[in-house]
Design a protein around this motif. Structure first.
Motif, mmCIF file in Angstrom:
data_model
loop_
_atom_site.group_PDB
_atom_site.id
_atom_site.type_symbol
_atom_site.label_atom_id
_atom_site.label_comp_id
_atom_site.label_asym_id
_atom_site.label_seq_id
_atom_site.Cartn_x
_atom_site.Cartn_y
_atom_site.Cartn_z
ATOM 1 N N GLU A 120 7.513 3.231 10.239
ATOM 2 C CA GLU A 120 8.098 2.726 8.997
ATOM 3 C C GLU A 120 9.176 3.659 8.469
ATOM 4 O O GLU A 120 10.204 3.209 7.958
ATOM 5 C CB GLU A 120 6.997 2.528 7.955
ATOM 6 C CG GLU A 120 6.085 1.365 8.283
ATOM 7 C CD GLU A 120 4.902 1.272 7.345
ATOM 8 O OE1 GLU A 120 4.790 2.100 6.410
ATOM 9 O OE2 GLU A 120 4.081 0.359 7.544
ATOM 10 N N GLN A 121 8.966 4.963 8.602
ATOM 11 C CA GLN A 121 9.985 5.918 8.182
ATOM 12 C C GLN A 121 11.227 5.810 9.055
ATOM 13 O O GLN A 121 12.356 5.965 8.579
ATOM 14 C CB GLN A 121 9.440 7.338 8.217
ATOM 15 C CG GLN A 121 8.460 7.634 7.118
ATOM 16 C CD GLN A 121 7.876 9.028 7.224
ATOM 17 O OE1 GLN A 121 8.063 9.718 8.227
ATOM 18 N NE2 GLN A 121 7.156 9.442 6.193
ATOM 19 N N GLN A 149 12.350 3.081 10.403
ATOM 20 C CA GLN A 149 13.087 1.886 9.969
ATOM 21 C C GLN A 149 13.989 2.217 8.794
ATOM 22 O O GLN A 149 15.152 1.801 8.749
ATOM 23 C CB GLN A 149 12.121 0.777 9.565
ATOM 24 C CG GLN A 149 11.448 0.100 10.710
ATOM 25 C CD GLN A 149 10.462 -0.957 10.234
ATOM 26 O OE1 GLN A 149 10.132 -1.035 9.058
ATOM 27 N NE2 GLN A 149 10.002 -1.779 11.158
ATOM 28 N N VAL A 150 13.482 2.956 7.837
ATOM 29 C CA VAL A 150 14.273 3.328 6.670
ATOM 30 C C VAL A 150 15.422 4.237 7.075
ATOM 31 O O VAL A 150 16.544 4.104 6.590
ATOM 32 C CB VAL A 150 13.374 4.013 5.613
ATOM 33 C CG1 VAL A 150 14.194 4.590 4.480
ATOM 34 C CG2 VAL A 150 12.352 3.019 5.085
ATOM 35 N N THR A 151 15.169 5.145 8.008
ATOM 36 C CA THR A 151 16.201 6.062 8.473
ATOM 37 C C THR A 151 17.310 5.327 9.219
ATOM 38 O O THR A 151 18.471 5.724 9.150
ATOM 39 C CB THR A 151 15.571 7.131 9.383
ATOM 40 O OG1 THR A 151 14.499 7.754 8.683
ATOM 41 C CG2 THR A 151 16.575 8.174 9.781
ATOM 42 N N MET A 152 16.975 4.253 9.911
ATOM 43 C CA MET A 152 17.976 3.522 10.686
ATOM 44 C C MET A 152 18.879 2.650 9.825
ATOM 45 O O MET A 152 19.917 2.194 10.303
ATOM 46 C CB MET A 152 17.289 2.662 11.746
ATOM 47 C CG MET A 152 16.746 3.467 12.897
ATOM 48 S SD MET A 152 16.120 2.452 14.237
ATOM 49 C CE MET A 152 14.603 1.857 13.553
ATOM 50 N N ILE A 153 18.520 2.424 8.586
ATOM 51 C CA ILE A 153 19.349 1.590 7.713
ATOM 52 C C ILE A 153 20.708 2.240 7.479
ATOM 53 O O ILE A 153 21.734 1.555 7.467
ATOM 54 C CB ILE A 153 18.617 1.316 6.381
ATOM 55 C CG1 ILE A 153 17.493 0.339 6.628
ATOM 56 C CG2 ILE A 153 19.576 0.779 5.325
ATOM 57 C CD1 ILE A 153 16.625 0.085 5.414
ATOM 58 N N VAL A 154 20.741 3.553 7.312
ATOM 59 C CA VAL A 154 21.998 4.251 7.020
ATOM 60 C C VAL A 154 23.002 4.104 8.162
ATOM 61 O O VAL A 154 24.151 3.705 7.928
ATOM 62 C CB VAL A 154 21.716 5.733 6.682
ATOM 63 C CG1 VAL A 154 22.999 6.520 6.524
ATOM 64 C CG2 VAL A 154 20.867 5.830 5.426
ATOM 65 N N VAL A 163 23.140 1.802 10.446
ATOM 66 C CA VAL A 163 23.497 0.389 10.563
ATOM 67 C C VAL A 163 24.498 0.016 9.482
ATOM 68 O O VAL A 163 25.510 -0.642 9.748
ATOM 69 C CB VAL A 163 22.231 -0.500 10.485
ATOM 70 C CG1 VAL A 163 22.590 -1.962 10.279
ATOM 71 C CG2 VAL A 163 21.416 -0.344 11.750
ATOM 72 N N ALA A 164 24.248 0.457 8.272
ATOM 73 C CA ALA A 164 25.131 0.099 7.152
ATOM 74 C C ALA A 164 26.488 0.773 7.272
ATOM 75 O O ALA A 164 27.505 0.188 6.900
ATOM 76 C CB ALA A 164 24.472 0.467 5.837
ATOM 77 N N THR A 165 26.558 1.989 7.783
ATOM 78 C CA THR A 165 27.829 2.705 7.814
ATOM 79 C C THR A 165 28.636 2.496 9.085
ATOM 80 O O THR A 165 29.856 2.629 9.061
ATOM 81 C CB THR A 165 27.601 4.220 7.630
ATOM 82 O OG1 THR A 165 26.731 4.680 8.657
ATOM 83 C CG2 THR A 165 27.026 4.514 6.269
ATOM 84 N N LEU A 186 27.877 -2.465 10.501
ATOM 85 C CA LEU A 186 28.363 -3.525 9.615
ATOM 86 C C LEU A 186 29.882 -3.490 9.430
ATOM 87 O O LEU A 186 30.523 -4.548 9.484
ATOM 88 C CB LEU A 186 27.639 -3.475 8.272
ATOM 89 C CG LEU A 186 26.196 -3.984 8.318
ATOM 90 C CD1 LEU A 186 25.543 -3.845 6.953
ATOM 91 C CD2 LEU A 186 26.129 -5.418 8.781
#
Length: 163
Positions: free
Chosen positions: A127-128, A130-135, A137-139, A142
């Motif tokens: 779960e941690q 997943q949160v770390t991979m958001i950055v 992906v977003a930068t 996208l």
């Protein structure tokens, strides 16, 4: 320096907990196979590898040289490294050694609890992640995706406005 020391201590604690879970499983298997507590501890100490197994084998060898029991060496190890899980295991082993109480069910329950702790730790780490991979992906992904989508649209709009 304090942060690095805290990181090393947390990593060592994780390694010890993982080794304790595996050693508890080996210990339960050895007791179920009919070994006595001393022999089961010796078998469990040599059955695996890692920090906990090395430390347990060292403490058991030292206890044999000093004429102490392996159960007492396990209790001393629990006091030295300050793991509540190991203290509970050592207490159960001491009760079984001194009072003759059956220890197999306790060992099985502690082995099951160790497996469950390990499973929950893996789920938490996932779960941690997943949160770390958001950055990233977003930068990174996208903006590239929008460039691929918006570039043809902007070219088409420029052609329409000039034509």
């Amino acid at each position: 320096p304090d942060l690095a020391l805290a990181h090393k201590a947390a990593r060592r604690r994780r390694e010890l907990l993982n080794g304790l879970g595996t050693a508890t499983e080996f210990l339960a298997l050895a007791v179920a196979a009919g070994c006595g507590l001393e022999q089961a501890l010796a078998e469990a100490a040599t059955a695996g590898h890692g920090l906990f197994f090395t430390e347990l084998a060292h403490r058991l060898a030292l206890a044999r040289l000093q004429g102490q029991s392996g159960v007492d060496a396990t209790a001393q190890l629990a006091a030295d490294i300050d793991l509540p899980e190991l203290a509970a295991l050592a207490g159960a082993l001491q009760a079984a050694s001194r009072q003759g109480t059956p220890v197999l069910q306790t060992l099985r329950a502690q082995a099951h609890a160790a497996r469950e702790r390990r499973r929950l730790g893996l789920l938490e780490a996932g779960e941690q992640a997943q949160v770390t991979m958001i950055v990233p992906v977003a930068t990174l992904i996208l903006p590239a995706f929008f460039l691929v989508i918006l570039w043809p649209a902007s070219v088409a709009l420029l052609r329409l406005s000039t034509g």
